[in-house]
Write a protein that holds these residues in place. Structure first.
Motif, mmCIF file in Angstrom:
data_model
loop_
_atom_site.group_PDB
_atom_site.id
_atom_site.type_symbol
_atom_site.label_atom_id
_atom_site.label_comp_id
_atom_site.label_asym_id
_atom_site.label_seq_id
_atom_site.Cartn_x
_atom_site.Cartn_y
_atom_site.Cartn_z
ATOM 1 N N VAL A 188 0.837 -1.207 0.000
ATOM 2 C CA VAL A 188 0.000 0.000 0.000
ATOM 3 C C VAL A 188 0.870 1.255 0.000
ATOM 4 O O VAL A 188 0.624 2.203 -0.754
ATOM 5 C CB VAL A 188 -0.980 0.002 1.200
ATOM 6 N N ALA A 189 1.927 1.271 0.824
ATOM 7 C CA ALA A 189 2.821 2.440 0.869
ATOM 8 C C ALA A 189 3.503 2.656 -0.470
ATOM 9 O O ALA A 189 3.582 3.798 -0.967
ATOM 10 C CB ALA A 189 3.859 2.266 1.977
ATOM 11 N N SER A 190 3.972 1.595 -1.098
ATOM 12 C CA SER A 190 4.632 1.725 -2.403
ATOM 13 C C SER A 190 3.658 2.191 -3.475
ATOM 14 O O SER A 190 3.986 3.066 -4.287
ATOM 15 C CB SER A 190 5.252 0.388 -2.819
ATOM 16 N N ALA A 191 2.454 1.627 -3.469
ATOM 17 C CA ALA A 191 1.452 2.036 -4.466
ATOM 18 C C ALA A 191 1.037 3.485 -4.257
ATOM 19 O O ALA A 191 0.852 4.235 -5.229
ATOM 20 C CB ALA A 191 0.231 1.116 -4.394
ATOM 21 N N PHE A 192 0.905 3.902 -3.001
ATOM 22 C CA PHE A 192 0.545 5.291 -2.725
ATOM 23 C C PHE A 192 1.607 6.234 -3.283
ATOM 24 O O PHE A 192 1.294 7.226 -3.936
ATOM 25 C CB PHE A 192 0.369 5.505 -1.218
ATOM 26 N N LEU A 193 2.876 5.928 -3.011
ATOM 27 C CA LEU A 193 3.954 6.790 -3.519
ATOM 28 C C LEU A 193 4.017 6.772 -5.036
ATOM 29 O O LEU A 193 4.272 7.811 -5.659
ATOM 30 C CB LEU A 193 5.297 6.363 -2.930
ATOM 31 N N ASP A 194 3.770 5.621 -5.649
ATOM 32 C CA ASP A 194 3.765 5.559 -7.112
ATOM 33 C C ASP A 194 2.663 6.426 -7.709
ATOM 34 O O ASP A 194 2.861 7.079 -8.730
ATOM 35 C CB ASP A 194 3.579 4.118 -7.588
ATOM 36 N N ARG A 240 -9.428 -0.241 -3.302
ATOM 37 C CA ARG A 240 -8.423 0.443 -4.115
ATOM 38 C C ARG A 240 -7.105 -0.330 -4.157
ATOM 39 O O ARG A 240 -6.476 -0.429 -5.202
ATOM 40 C CB ARG A 240 -8.174 1.845 -3.565
ATOM 41 N N TYR A 241 -6.686 -0.859 -3.010
ATOM 42 C CA TYR A 241 -5.395 -1.541 -2.928
ATOM 43 C C TYR A 241 -5.521 -3.062 -2.896
ATOM 44 O O TYR A 241 -4.557 -3.757 -2.594
ATOM 45 C CB TYR A 241 -4.615 -1.036 -1.712
ATOM 46 N N ASP A 242 -6.711 -3.573 -3.209
ATOM 47 C CA ASP A 242 -6.955 -5.009 -3.347
ATOM 48 C C ASP A 242 -6.529 -5.781 -2.094
ATOM 49 O O ASP A 242 -5.790 -6.752 -2.169
ATOM 50 C CB ASP A 242 -6.235 -5.542 -4.589
#
Length: 157
Positions: free
Chosen positions: A53-59, A91-93
Motif C-alpha cells: 500500500v505504501a509503495s502504491a501510494f507513492l507511485d 483500491r489496494y486489493d
C-alpha cells in the motif's frame, strides 16, 4: 515471665514477610503472561500488504521525477475525499477482513494538516492494536506542509 514465652522470633517474621513479598511479586509478574495467547500477532501477509500500500501510494501520488515528493493537489484530493477502510481495501486489493489506515505525520508524530484544512489521515481508526506498519519519508512539491519532511505511515491489521 509471661513476655518471654513467644512462639515467633524476629527471624521467623523476616522469613515469612520475605516469602509473602516474593509470592506477591511472582503473581504480578505472571498475570500478564496468562493473557498473552489471546493477543493477536501481526502476520507476514499483513506486513507485505502494508508495504504494498505504501509503495502504491507513492507511485500514484508522487511527482514524476521526484520519488518521495508528493504532489500537493493529488494528495489533498486523496485525503479530502474521505472514505473509510472499505474504499481503501478495494483500491489496494486488500482482503475484506483487513483494516487499513494511511496517515502523513510530522517528525514529532502528530497528524499533518494541509493548508486547505485537510487532515492527512484516511482509513479505519487505529487505536493501538497490534498492526503491521511501514513508513516512508516524504515531502511535498510546494514545501508548505512538511518542513523539512514528514512520514507516510501505513498500518494494516
Amino acid at each position: 515471665m509471661i513476655g518471654d514465652d513467644r512462639g515467633q522470633t524476629n527471624q521467623d517474621f523476616a522469613v515469612g514477610v520475605s516469602i509473602f513479598l516474593l509470592t506477591t511479586a511472582f503473581v504480578f509478574a505472571f498475570i500478564p503472561s496468562i493473557f498473552t495467547p489471546f493477543d493477536s500477532e501481526v502476520e507476514d501477509s499483513q506486513v507485505t500488504q502494508a508495504d504494498r500500500v505504501a509503495s502504491a501510494f507513492l507511485d500514484n501520488y508522487s511527482v514524476a521525477d521526484k520519488p518521495g515528493t508528493l504532489d500537493v493537489d493529488r494528495t489533498e484530493e486523496f485525503f479530502g475525499n474521505g472514505g473509510d477502510g472499505d474504499e481503501l481495501r478495494d483500491r489496494y486489493d486488500l482482503p475484506v477482513t483487513s483494516q487499513v489506515n494511511v496517515t502523513v505525520r510530522t517528525p514529532n508524530g502528530s497528524v499533518t494538516h494541509q493548508s486547505g484544512g485537510v487532515t492527512l489521515a484516511r482509513g479505519d481508526d487505529y487505536s493501538g492494536q497490534p498492526a503491521a506498519s511501514t513508513s516512508r519519508v516524504v515531502t511535498f512539491d510546494d514545501g508548505s506542509v512538511c518542513d523539512p519532511s514528514c512520514r507516510l505511515v501505513v498500518r494494516v491489521w
